[in-house]
Design a protein around this motif. Structure first.
Motif, PDB file in Angstrom:
ATOM      1  N   LEU A 294       0.826  -1.200   0.000  1.00 47.00           N
ATOM      2  CA  LEU A 294       0.000   0.000   0.000  1.00 47.00           C
ATOM      3  C   LEU A 294       0.868   1.260   0.000  1.00 47.00           C
ATOM      4  O   LEU A 294       0.630   2.210  -0.744  1.00 47.00           O
ATOM      5  CB  LEU A 294      -0.917  -0.012   1.218  1.00 47.00           C
ATOM      6  CG  LEU A 294      -2.021   1.035   1.278  1.00 47.00           C
ATOM      7  CD1 LEU A 294      -2.922   0.958   0.057  1.00 47.00           C
ATOM      8  CD2 LEU A 294      -2.849   0.831   2.555  1.00 47.00           C
ATOM      9  N   ILE A 295       1.926   1.261   0.822  1.00 41.50           N
ATOM     10  CA  ILE A 295       2.820   2.418   0.905  1.00 41.50           C
ATOM     11  C   ILE A 295       3.520   2.663  -0.425  1.00 41.50           C
ATOM     12  O   ILE A 295       3.697   3.807  -0.852  1.00 41.50           O
ATOM     13  CB  ILE A 295       3.858   2.191   2.027  1.00 41.50           C
ATOM     14  CG1 ILE A 295       3.172   2.200   3.400  1.00 41.50           C
ATOM     15  CG2 ILE A 295       4.958   3.247   1.974  1.00 41.50           C
ATOM     16  CD1 ILE A 295       4.053   1.713   4.522  1.00 41.50           C
ATOM     17  N   LEU A 296       3.898   1.589  -1.104  1.00 43.71           N
ATOM     18  CA  LEU A 296       4.731   1.709  -2.305  1.00 43.71           C
ATOM     19  C   LEU A 296       3.923   1.661  -3.600  1.00 43.71           C
ATOM     20  O   LEU A 296       4.513   1.632  -4.688  1.00 43.71           O
ATOM     21  CB  LEU A 296       5.784   0.601  -2.306  1.00 43.71           C
ATOM     22  CG  LEU A 296       6.773   0.673  -1.130  1.00 43.71           C
ATOM     23  CD1 LEU A 296       7.592  -0.608  -1.040  1.00 43.71           C
ATOM     24  CD2 LEU A 296       7.684   1.891  -1.256  1.00 43.71           C
ATOM     25  N   ALA A 297       2.616   1.676  -3.491  1.00 50.74           N
ATOM     26  CA  ALA A 297       1.783   1.542  -4.692  1.00 50.74           C
ATOM     27  C   ALA A 297       2.050   2.646  -5.700  1.00 50.74           C
ATOM     28  O   ALA A 297       1.953   2.423  -6.915  1.00 50.74           O
ATOM     29  CB  ALA A 297       0.304   1.532  -4.294  1.00 50.74           C
ATOM     30  N   GLU A 298       2.388   3.846  -5.244  1.00 50.09           N
ATOM     31  CA  GLU A 298       2.607   4.962  -6.152  1.00 50.09           C
ATOM     32  C   GLU A 298       4.089   5.294  -6.320  1.00 50.09           C
ATOM     33  O   GLU A 298       4.422   6.366  -6.835  1.00 50.09           O
ATOM     34  CB  GLU A 298       1.840   6.189  -5.653  1.00 50.09           C
ATOM     35  CG  GLU A 298       0.331   5.991  -5.652  1.00 50.09           C
ATOM     36  CD  GLU A 298      -0.427   7.239  -5.254  1.00 50.09           C
ATOM     37  OE1 GLU A 298       0.214   8.299  -5.077  1.00 50.09           O
ATOM     38  OE2 GLU A 298      -1.661   7.160  -5.115  1.00 50.09           O
ATOM     39  N   ALA A 299       4.964   4.386  -5.903  1.00 45.91           N
ATOM     40  CA  ALA A 299       6.400   4.632  -6.056  1.00 45.91           C
ATOM     41  C   ALA A 299       6.768   4.716  -7.535  1.00 45.91           C
ATOM     42  O   ALA A 299       6.286   3.922  -8.361  1.00 45.91           O
ATOM     43  CB  ALA A 299       7.200   3.522  -5.379  1.00 45.91           C
ATOM     44  N   ARG A 300       7.617   5.680  -7.860  1.00 44.60           N
ATOM     45  CA  ARG A 300       8.058   5.876  -9.240  1.00 44.60           C
ATOM     46  C   ARG A 300       9.581   5.838  -9.284  1.00 44.60           C
ATOM     47  O   ARG A 300      10.248   6.722  -8.751  1.00 44.60           O
ATOM     48  CB  ARG A 300       7.565   7.219  -9.772  1.00 44.60           C
ATOM     49  CG  ARG A 300       8.083   7.518 -11.183  1.00 44.60           C
ATOM     50  CD  ARG A 300       7.753   8.928 -11.609  1.00 44.60           C
ATOM     51  NE  ARG A 300       8.372   9.239 -12.899  1.00 44.60           N
ATOM     52  CZ  ARG A 300       8.359  10.448 -13.457  1.00 44.60           C
ATOM     53  NH1 ARG A 300       7.764  11.450 -12.841  1.00 44.60           N
ATOM     54  NH2 ARG A 300       8.941  10.645 -14.619  1.00 44.60           N
ATOM     55  N   PRO A 301      10.151   4.822  -9.915  1.00 43.68           N
ATOM     56  CA  PRO A 301      11.611   4.748  -9.984  1.00 43.68           C
ATOM     57  C   PRO A 301      12.161   5.562 -11.148  1.00 43.68           C
ATOM     58  O   PRO A 301      11.447   5.906 -12.096  1.00 43.68           O
ATOM     59  CB  PRO A 301      11.858   3.263 -10.206  1.00 43.68           C
ATOM     60  CG  PRO A 301      10.681   2.818 -11.009  1.00 43.68           C
ATOM     61  CD  PRO A 301       9.508   3.631 -10.501  1.00 43.68           C
ATOM     62  N   TYR A 302      13.449   5.864 -11.066  1.00 43.66           N
ATOM     63  CA  TYR A 302      14.178   6.501 -12.155  1.00 43.66           C
ATOM     64  C   TYR A 302      15.245   5.517 -12.634  1.00 43.66           C
ATOM     65  O   TYR A 302      15.265   4.357 -12.210  1.00 43.66           O
ATOM     66  CB  TYR A 302      14.748   7.834 -11.687  1.00 43.66           C
ATOM     67  CG  TYR A 302      13.647   8.818 -11.365  1.00 43.66           C
ATOM     68  CD1 TYR A 302      13.141   9.674 -12.334  1.00 43.66           C
ATOM     69  CD2 TYR A 302      13.061   8.843 -10.092  1.00 43.66           C
ATOM     70  CE1 TYR A 302      12.094  10.543 -12.055  1.00 43.66           C
ATOM     71  CE2 TYR A 302      12.021   9.705  -9.809  1.00 43.66           C
ATOM     72  CZ  TYR A 302      11.537  10.553 -10.799  1.00 43.66           C
ATOM     73  OH  TYR A 302      10.490  11.394 -10.509  1.00 43.66           O
ATOM     74  N   ALA A 303      16.101   5.936 -13.510  1.00 47.95           N
ATOM     75  CA  ALA A 303      16.976   5.005 -14.221  1.00 47.95           C
ATOM     76  C   ALA A 303      17.844   4.165 -13.286  1.00 47.95           C
ATOM     77  O   ALA A 303      18.096   2.993 -13.563  1.00 47.95           O
ATOM     78  CB  ALA A 303      17.875   5.781 -15.196  1.00 47.95           C
TER      79      ALA A 303
END
Length: 337
Positions: A294-303
């Protein structure tokens, strides 16, 4: 380093007046962050207002909890008997940060006001929206291994560096400040800000306001807690991911949960929905994984920092497990328990 004027304040009011009267003025106490920034030519204050003589260096009872003055050294707070007994999560987080020498100089207020960390922010030869608004954020397409996976914006993906503040977020501390318009209280959750389109502003302080203290509420998270910090080196390194977990347990059932992450955003990161999801649940890895998802559902990684998502997921599960079992991570033996 630029030339600057120097003022030594004898009272809080003198400090507020000196700071408010000069748009280029900045406060200095321990100087562990500001002096570095000045050496790198990142910070160029026209005036330094020295507040080391102000009576803000005490730890005392306050409304059933504790009040920690802005000039209390980090080492003093971490070794204070009342802090260790009633808020061991905070003591543990402080001991996870920096080095003994820095903790002996750094202050509570200064720790709150640390600038976010980014290779490009510290390099005046590159553009940076934090240094020069509108110049761009090269970290987005550049080297971004240490950068944010949550709450970032198109203007900035830097992360907040403090360990102490992650614990304060989980403990729902309140920051007391004073400025030209008087005193006010700022919940820790509202003190630091996400970058949005104004990444040059790390906090919600107005110019002229100074931190007086941090207040810790009376809730008891002294038995089921942990501060878990994952980093490239076992000492003197900023967190790639950190977890401050505080639980109230009734047997194996979670009665109340607090969880804050460091190293993943422009501010200590909490998700009230995930905390609410844990309440009333049996403390199991499955429940912890649901909270992590739930906490990481909207996590957006970069390269270069996609690894942080799985690292954070595992750290959350491990941290909640440590807290539930009452076996907090040691900051002396830093091997993961």
């Amino acid at each position: 380093m630029n030339r600057f004027a120097y003022t030594r304040a004898g009272t809080v009011r003198e400090a507020v007046q000196a700071l408010a009267a000069d748009p280029a003025a900045q406060l200095i106490a321990g100087g562990t962050n500001l002096v570095d920034l000045m050496k790198y030519n990142v910070a160029r204050p026209g005036r330094l207002v020295d507040i080391n003589r102000l009576p803000l260096d005490a730890i005392g009872e306050h409304e059933g909890g504790l009040r920690i003055g802005a000039l209390v050294q980090n080492s003093t707070a971490a070794e204070d008997d009342a802090v260790k007994a009633r808020y061991p999560l905070l003591a543990s987080a402080i001991l996870a940060g920096a080095s003994p020498q820095l903790r002996n100089a750094a202050t509570t207020g200064g720790n709150l006001l640390q600038r976010t960390r980014c290779y490009y922010f510290y390099d005046e030869g590159t553009p940076c929206n934090k240094r020069e608004p509108g110049s761009g954020c090269p970290a987005i397409t550049g080297v971004n291994r240490i950068h944010a996976i949550l709450g970032a914006s198109g203007a900035c993906i830097a992360t907040h560096p403090s360990d102490m503040c992650v614990a304060l977020a989980a403990l729902e501390a309140v920051v007391q400040v004073e400025g030209p318009d008087g005193a006010r209280s700022i919940p820790l959750a509202e003190f630091h800000r996400l970058p949005g389109d104004a990444p040059e502003r790390d906090t919600t302080l107005a110019h002229g306001e100074i931190v007086l203290s941090v207040d810790l509420p009376a809730e008891d998270f002294s038995r089921h807690y942990t501060y878990l910090k994952l980093r490239d080196r076992l000492s003197y390194a900023f967190a790639l991911v950190s977890v401050a977990a505080a639980l109230e347990m009734d047997g194996d059932t979670i009665r109340s949960a607090r969880l804050a992450l460091g190293g993943v955003a422009h501010k200590p990161w909490r998700n009230p929905e995930a905390e609410a999801r844990l309440r009333g649940r049996t403390a199991t890895p499955e429940a912890f994984r649901e909270a992590a998802d739930l906490i990481l559902a909207e996590a957006r990684p970069y390269a270069h920092n996609a690894f942080k998502i799985e690292l954070a997921r595992r750290a959350i599960v491990r941290g909640l497990g440590q807290a539930a079992a009452g076996t907090p991570q040691s900051q002396t033996d830093k091997r993961i328990a």
